[in-house]
Design an enzyme around this catalytic site. Sequence first.
Site, PDB file in Angstrom:
ATOM      1  N   GLU A 127      38.774  38.025  41.551  1.00 16.40           N
ATOM      2  CA  GLU A 127      40.005  39.058  40.990  1.00 16.40           C
ATOM      3  C   GLU A 127      41.274  37.944  40.842  1.00 16.40           C
ATOM      4  O   GLU A 127      41.328  36.950  41.783  1.00 16.40           O
ATOM      5  CB  GLU A 127      40.244  40.044  42.237  1.00 16.40           C
ATOM      6  CG  GLU A 127      39.129  41.055  42.309  1.00 16.40           C
ATOM      7  CD  GLU A 127      39.365  41.898  43.141  1.00 16.40           C
ATOM      8  OE1 GLU A 127      40.372  41.963  44.049  1.00 16.40           O
ATOM      9  OE2 GLU A 127      38.448  42.692  43.513  1.00 16.40           O
ATOM     10  N   ARG A 186      34.100  45.932  48.172  1.00 17.22           N
ATOM     11  CA  ARG A 186      34.173  44.767  47.573  1.00 17.22           C
ATOM     12  C   ARG A 186      33.260  44.280  46.518  1.00 17.22           C
ATOM     13  O   ARG A 186      32.184  44.781  46.242  1.00 17.22           O
ATOM     14  CB  ARG A 186      33.731  43.702  48.884  1.00 17.22           C
ATOM     15  CG  ARG A 186      34.913  43.718  49.946  1.00 17.22           C
ATOM     16  CD  ARG A 186      36.237  42.831  49.435  1.00 17.22           C
ATOM     17  NE  ARG A 186      37.182  42.721  50.496  1.00 17.22           N
ATOM     18  CZ  ARG A 186      37.888  43.752  50.577  1.00 17.22           C
ATOM     19  NH1 ARG A 186      37.950  45.107  50.000  1.00 17.22           N
ATOM     20  NH2 ARG A 186      38.988  43.459  51.805  1.00 17.22           N
ATOM     21  N   HIS A 228      41.972  46.924  42.069  1.00 18.31           N
ATOM     22  CA  HIS A 228      41.892  46.721  43.645  1.00 18.31           C
ATOM     23  C   HIS A 228      43.153  47.604  44.257  1.00 18.31           C
ATOM     24  O   HIS A 228      43.927  47.396  44.997  1.00 18.31           O
ATOM     25  CB  HIS A 228      41.798  45.209  44.150  1.00 18.31           C
ATOM     26  CG  HIS A 228      41.328  45.206  45.452  1.00 18.31           C
ATOM     27  ND1 HIS A 228      40.604  43.995  45.768  1.00 18.31           N
ATOM     28  CD2 HIS A 228      41.201  46.293  46.580  1.00 18.31           C
ATOM     29  CE1 HIS A 228      40.041  44.058  46.991  1.00 18.31           C
ATOM     30  NE2 HIS A 228      40.283  45.279  47.438  1.00 18.31           N
TER      31      HIS A 228
END
Length: 316
Positions: free
Chosen positions: A264, A235, A283
């Site tokens: 993000e 994360r 991601h």
Amino acid sequence: MKILISEVIWQEGLDVLERQGYEIEYDDQLVQDRPKLLAKVKEVDALIIRNLTQVDEELLQAGSKLKVIGRLGVGLDNIEVEAAKKKGIQVVYAKNANATSVAEYVMSAVLSSNRSLDDANEDVRKGRWDRKMHTGGEVYGKTLGLVGLGEIAHRVAKRAHAFGMDVVGFDPFITEYDHVVAETGVKTKSSLDEVLAMSDFISVHVPLTPSTVSLIDSEAFQVMKSKAYVINTSRGGIVNESDLEKAISKGRIAGAYLDVFEVEPLDKDHPLLSHSNVVITPHIAGLTEESQVRTSVLVAKEVTKVLNGLPSLCVV
């Protein structure tokens, strides 16, 4: 019963829900319209989400009929889990469904950092033939340090051992009899600093919690080898981005592979984008076709179990 899905789910997961005869409302753009989401969640028994839908007190209050929330993934930092539990809402997640995909991403980063075939290919296509520049190195005999020793770290370690790497790790919640140590052979160390100091590659595998925010910070970078690479697939926020940028700029470490960020999508002016030795991906570590089928099917099955009054093995 009615199920609302506010983010992307693979068709195989929808098929599971449809075979059960539930009324399904699927809108993968709903997460972008908070007022509409809050209005629709009032009428449903289950909500299925990914990492963008913020399941906070406001949403839980609106979803007065909710019995279960399904998380298409393993991170829970966008869900107020304890608040959901107090309201009698169960939270289920895709336990281990994307672990193999993440483990393969980590090994790809390790191999790429030592010997980038993409760089060599690009160089040749520009008309050069510089064998010395692209000699690279072996990962055999190198040390991989794992920060956190859960299921993903276990799978990373198995693959790293196959390449002849030494694997060390730190996790205060793991004992010498847990399988990642006793069966997989990860050598546990008594402190995070010990792992950081001896590792050529450092891969992060812990959840984002108040205790792990900026776990890898300026002090951590001071401990690392100058040739070390940091890999973060967990994360954003666990690796302090500002401190990392300074460490990269000063040549304190060799580089980083980053799949997750504090905010993000990444801002186009983010300072880490200016460094060629920082590889950035959007991601995607856990995103493969295989993992997304598993994730979608597993969460769909576990949500239906809860709605049918059956126990789920994936309840948080």
